[in-house]
Design an enzyme around this catalytic site. Structure first.
Site, short mmCIF file in Angstrom:
data_model
loop_
_atom_site.label_atom_id
_atom_site.label_comp_id
_atom_site.label_asym_id
_atom_site.label_seq_id
_atom_site.Cartn_x
_atom_site.Cartn_y
_atom_site.Cartn_z
N LYS A 151 0.84 -1.19 0.00
CA LYS A 151 0.00 0.00 0.00
C LYS A 151 0.88 1.25 0.00
O LYS A 151 1.88 1.32 0.73
CB LYS A 151 -0.91 0.00 1.23
CG LYS A 151 -1.97 -1.08 1.22
CD LYS A 151 -3.08 -0.75 0.25
CE LYS A 151 -4.25 -1.71 0.39
NZ LYS A 151 -5.36 -1.36 -0.53
N LYS A 247 -13.91 -7.18 -7.10
CA LYS A 247 -14.26 -7.32 -5.69
C LYS A 247 -15.78 -7.47 -5.60
O LYS A 247 -16.52 -6.68 -6.18
CB LYS A 247 -13.82 -6.10 -4.88
CG LYS A 247 -12.31 -5.91 -4.79
CD LYS A 247 -11.98 -4.64 -4.01
CE LYS A 247 -10.48 -4.42 -3.90
NZ LYS A 247 -10.15 -3.12 -3.25
#
Length: 321
Positions: A151, A247
């Site tokens: 990230k 997702k």
């Protein structure tokens, strides 16, 4: 049928940090659908980035309930597709998949779908100082991880990536900017990052402001996350991205996710399957996509302090079903 939506809050093992901030708890909604002495369960994680909250998702589900419970489970699953995509529809859709499988005398997702018993999954390195990120990456690598998801925000990108690569020299690495690189010189940055053998970069620019990617050379494949929810966005992504991140909380459930996967492959996109923070209930529902995906990021339960009983097992960089 009976349908019930319940909030669940789970403390994370450690704070989870991305470009939009830090989280210490995972707030989910679980849906239970009951019919003919069988029960199906689905889970979603409302995401503030998309204007969702636990309260709004439960209210949305409750507004659909009277229509859905008057139908058969198969009819309800079909009718549900007319509802807006998002976390609420995902939880109900996955609960119906689970219920219908049980009513047919089988189980979900396997053997309803042929699921690989062991799937490589990314382990997530949260944003922090370069040294702290390197430490976390090394811990994962020492535990056998083979794929890391790093990230990042818009600060010290090259320094942080260099630290992670040095700490985990044999791991594949994907980078997730979460839309945070809008003020950076992307062409220069992509060139700088190429020397670190990066497998893929997720969503460098904000959704709706990523048309410039079509004119930027990128030696590293790019993956659309926030820019891709359902099949309706695919036509806009051509020429900008090489891969899409599916997702279930974005697609509104497995039903649309399967259709999105099929259309995306037909359009030439590679497939990543990802997740919000959540338990193994949510991860299992995504396995029909994960079993064929080029990149899998379903480590949500690893980041939780506590998973559900009979959850997925994680060991040496793989999830075991």
């Amino acid at each position: 049928m009976l349908l019930e939506a319940t909030p669940y809050s789970i403390e994370l093992a450690t704070p989870f940090v991305i470009s939009r901030g830090a989280r210490t708890h995972c707030h989910t909604v679980r849906v239970t659908v009951s019919h003919d002495h069988q029960q199906g369960i689905g889970e979603c994680t409302p995401y503030p980035r998309y204007g969702e909250s636990v309260e709004s998702v439960i209210a949305q589900i409750e507004s659909w309930t009277s229509d859905l419970v008057s139908l058969s489970p198969q009819e309800a699953k079909q009718h549900l597709q007319s509802m807006p995509a998002g976390a609420a529809r995902n939880a109900v859709d996955c609960a119906l998949w689970d219920l219908i499988s049980k009513l047919q005398g089988t189980s979900f997702p396997s053997p309803t779908f042929a699921i690989s018993p062991a799937i490589e999954t990314a382990m997530t390195v949260s944003i922090g100082e370069a040294e702290a990120m390197a430490t976390q990456a090394k811990q994962y690598a020492d535990q056998g991880a083979t794929l890391l998801k790093v990230k990042l925000d818009g600060e010290a990108v090259v320094e942080r990536v260099a630290a992670v690569r040095s700490a985990a020299p044999h791991c594949k690495i994907i980078l997730d900017a979460n839309e945070a690189w809008g003020n950076l010189d992307l062409e220069q940055l992509f060139e700088q990052l190429a020397r670190f053998d990066i497998t893929m970069i997720e969503q460098p620019l904000p959704s709706g402001d990523d048309e410039s990617l079509a004119a930027i050379d990128h030696p590293i494949p790019l993956c659309a996350d926030e820019s891709c929810h359902t099949r309706s966005e695919l036509s806009e992504l051509k020429g900008r991205y090489d891969m899409i991140n599916i997702k279930l909380d974005k697609t509104g459930g497995l039903t649309e996710a399967l259709l999105l996967e099929k259309q995306a492959r037909s359009d030439g996109f590679a497939i990543m399957v990802g997740c919000m923070l959540g338990t193994s209930i949510a991860m299992k529902a995504a396995l029909p996509i994960a079993t064929n995906a080029e990149v899998v990021d379903l480590d949500g339960p690893v980041l939780l302090g506590d998973d559900v009983e009979d959850g997925l097992k994680y060991h040496s960089g793989k999830l075991y079903f």
